[in-house]
Design a protein around this motif. Structure first.
Motif, PDB file in Angstrom:
ATOM      1  N   LYS A 134       5.201   3.472   3.056  1.00 13.85           N
ATOM      2  CA  LYS A 134       3.823   3.084   2.748  1.00 13.85           C
ATOM      3  C   LYS A 134       3.204   2.200   3.831  1.00 13.85           C
ATOM      4  O   LYS A 134       2.004   1.982   3.849  1.00 13.85           O
ATOM      5  N   ASN A 135       4.038   1.689   4.741  1.00 14.00           N
ATOM      6  CA  ASN A 135       3.515   0.757   5.743  1.00 14.00           C
ATOM      7  C   ASN A 135       3.043   1.407   7.039  1.00 14.00           C
ATOM      8  O   ASN A 135       2.526   0.723   7.911  1.00 14.00           O
ATOM      9  N   VAL A 136       3.234   2.721   7.170  1.00 13.47           N
ATOM     10  CA  VAL A 136       2.831   3.344   8.433  1.00 13.47           C
ATOM     11  C   VAL A 136       1.303   3.472   8.513  1.00 13.47           C
ATOM     12  O   VAL A 136       0.618   3.519   7.490  1.00 13.47           O
ATOM     13  N   GLY A 172       6.329  17.861  -8.028  1.00 21.31           N
ATOM     14  CA  GLY A 172       6.915  17.019  -6.994  1.00 21.31           C
ATOM     15  C   GLY A 172       6.723  15.540  -7.256  1.00 21.31           C
ATOM     16  O   GLY A 172       5.977  15.145  -8.160  1.00 21.31           O
ATOM     17  N   ILE A 173       7.446  14.743  -6.455  1.00 20.23           N
ATOM     18  CA  ILE A 173       7.325  13.279  -6.517  1.00 20.23           C
ATOM     19  C   ILE A 173       7.145  12.765  -5.101  1.00 20.23           C
ATOM     20  O   ILE A 173       7.913  13.137  -4.207  1.00 20.23           O
ATOM     21  N   VAL A 174       6.146  11.931  -4.889  1.00 24.54           N
ATOM     22  CA  VAL A 174       6.028  11.244  -3.610  1.00 24.54           C
ATOM     23  C   VAL A 174       6.695   9.879  -3.777  1.00 24.54           C
ATOM     24  O   VAL A 174       6.250   9.056  -4.579  1.00 24.54           O
ATOM     25  N   ASP A 175       7.794   9.663  -3.056  1.00 24.00           N
ATOM     26  CA  ASP A 175       8.539   8.409  -3.175  1.00 24.00           C
ATOM     27  C   ASP A 175       8.022   7.424  -2.136  1.00 24.00           C
ATOM     28  O   ASP A 175       8.223   7.623  -0.941  1.00 24.00           O
ATOM     29  N   GLY A 176       7.368   6.370  -2.595  1.00 29.21           N
ATOM     30  CA  GLY A 176       6.867   5.348  -1.677  1.00 29.21           C
ATOM     31  C   GLY A 176       7.584   4.036  -1.904  1.00 29.21           C
ATOM     32  O   GLY A 176       7.043   2.968  -1.583  1.00 29.21           O
ATOM     33  N   GLY A 177       8.780   4.082  -2.477  1.00 30.70           N
ATOM     34  CA  GLY A 177       9.521   2.845  -2.752  1.00 30.70           C
ATOM     35  C   GLY A 177       9.109   2.248  -4.090  1.00 30.70           C
ATOM     36  O   GLY A 177       8.257   2.795  -4.785  1.00 30.70           O
ATOM     37  N   PRO A 178       9.741   1.115  -4.457  1.00 32.64           N
ATOM     38  CA  PRO A 178       9.411   0.484  -5.737  1.00 32.64           C
ATOM     39  C   PRO A 178       7.969  -0.025  -5.764  1.00 32.64           C
ATOM     40  O   PRO A 178       7.441  -0.429  -4.731  1.00 32.64           O
ATOM     41  N   THR A 179       7.340   0.020  -6.942  1.00 30.57           N
ATOM     42  CA  THR A 179       5.970  -0.485  -7.072  1.00 30.57           C
ATOM     43  C   THR A 179       6.025  -2.017  -7.089  1.00 30.57           C
ATOM     44  O   THR A 179       7.104  -2.586  -7.235  1.00 30.57           O
TER      45      THR A 179
END
Ligand code: TXA
Ligand code: MG
Length: 343
Positions: free
Chosen positions: A6-8, A170-177
């Motif tokens: 998410k940081n890019v 599908g699932i977009v995995d952006g890490g823990p919320t």
């Protein structure tokens, strides 16, 4: 499953975002991260997409969805008017964990998304992956939390997998919320806005910018019908019965000892300040009570983990009913079926 950092910069150019946004445009449903919990998104203008969401979750059809937008201008495409207090709140809290209820403009969204109501719930999530996906799909996105109905909301892609693997595109995995509890739902269709669900933005924060708000009386009185349809359903409950304990840790330990004498496996939900004190079969340390935000962000992982631990009964500490503590206590009381023991 697509993983994205998410940081890019320039997320929108990433193939993971393009592919998943294309699927949304084709009326498929996709789970994605927001700052509160993972959502299960679908094109809010499409009956087909919205019905897939209800189907995948096993959600009752009378429970409306929140519409997620990526730009504030999108709002005027499907609401009748934006009251002045709502404008001030949007300025202050969007993007962020505040959902606002508006009068709906008919014929612009799938009627299934709003469960046939004349109002619509809208929010702009504060998460780069969610925003990139919504903007790239070029549609308002209806998205409830991405759990099976009745389960705790997912705060990791793994939680979504547990509940919905094989049922969605599908699932977009952006890490823990981050926030860990859902957005605050605020009805702005009346002169004095009403909190229908406590959440990530606190009552105190809202009152600091628009003055008095009310709280739906059904939140504290179980005899009354809640104004937010979703609040009437049982939710979040682990398999083992959960009891909230209003009292000292010594008292909680006595309750644990009694159950263990009956040969039951006992779980305790505690916080960093107290965790080394208890002797139980399974102890989950849910953040620090001196920083309630840390408790909120681990709460649903805690509730899910008691099932994996295979305990027979669970006791939980209580939290002050202020700030994000209001959302924590609301969810814990639901998970406990309102069951509280006092010392
Ligand atoms: O943080 C969140 O809000 C997450 C993320 C994914 O954005 N979403 C979420 O959605 O929690 P959901 O569907 O699990 O909860 C939506 C709540 C339900 O209690 C529903 O009844 C209420 O919002 N709601 C939706 N539209 C409404 C309306 N027009 N009037 C009253 N309540 C409404
Ligand atoms: Mg939900």
């Amino acid at each position: 499953l697509w993983s994205v950092d998410k940081n890019v910069d320039n997320l929108i150019t990433y193939p993971q975002i393009k592919e998943s946004a294309d699927l949304l445009a084709k009326n498929e449903v996709i789970a994605f991260p927001t700052e509160t919990v993972y959502g299960l998104g679908g094109n809010a203008q499409s009956d087909e997409a919205v019905l897939k969401i209800f189907e995948a979750k096993g959600r009752p059809s009378d429970n409306p969805l929140i519409i997620h937008i990526g730009e504030k201008d999108q709002l005027t495409g499907f609401v009748k008017k934006v009251p002045e207090k709502a404008t001030i709140l949007m300025e202050k809290f969007w993007p962020g964990p505040l959902t606002i209820i508006f009068e709906k403009l008919d014929g612009k969204l799938s009627d299934f998304a709003t469960a046939g109501l004349s109002t619509v719930a809208v929010r702009m999530p504060d998460h780069p992956v969610a925003l990139a996906l919504i903007n790239e799909s070029k549609a308002p996105i209806a998205a409830p939390s991405a759990n099976r109905s009745g389960r705790p909301s997912p705060t990791t892609a793994g939680h979504v997998m547990e509940d919905l693997n094989g049922r969605i595109a599908g699932i977009v995995d952006g890490g823990p919320t981050g926030v860990g509890v859902e957005s605050t739902v605020l009805d702005c269709t009346s002169e004095i806005p009403v909190i229908l669900r406590p959440g990530g933005v606190t009552r105190e924060q809202i009152e600091a910018v628009i003055g008095e708000v009310k709280v739906d009386p059904a939140l504290t009185d179980s005899e009354q019908a809640p104004k937010s349809p979703g609040m009437k359903y049982t939710h979040y409950a682990p398999d083992a019965p959960l009891t909230l304990v209003k009292g000292s840790r010594e008292f909680i330990q006595q309750l644990v000892n009694k159950k263990r004498q009956e040969n039951l496996k006992v779980g305790v939900l505690t916080t960093g300040e107290n965790s080394t004190y208890y002797d139980a079969d399974y102890i989950f340390t849910c953040g620090k009570r001196s920083e309630l935000e840390t408790v909120a962000s681990h709460l649903y992982t805690a509730l899910r983990s008691f099932n994996d631990a295979g305990v027979n009964v669970i006791f939980s500490e209580m939290f002050p009913n202020e700030g994000v503590g209001q959302a924590i206590m609301n969810r814990l009381l639901k998970a406990a079926g309102q069951h509280v023991i006092e010392e």
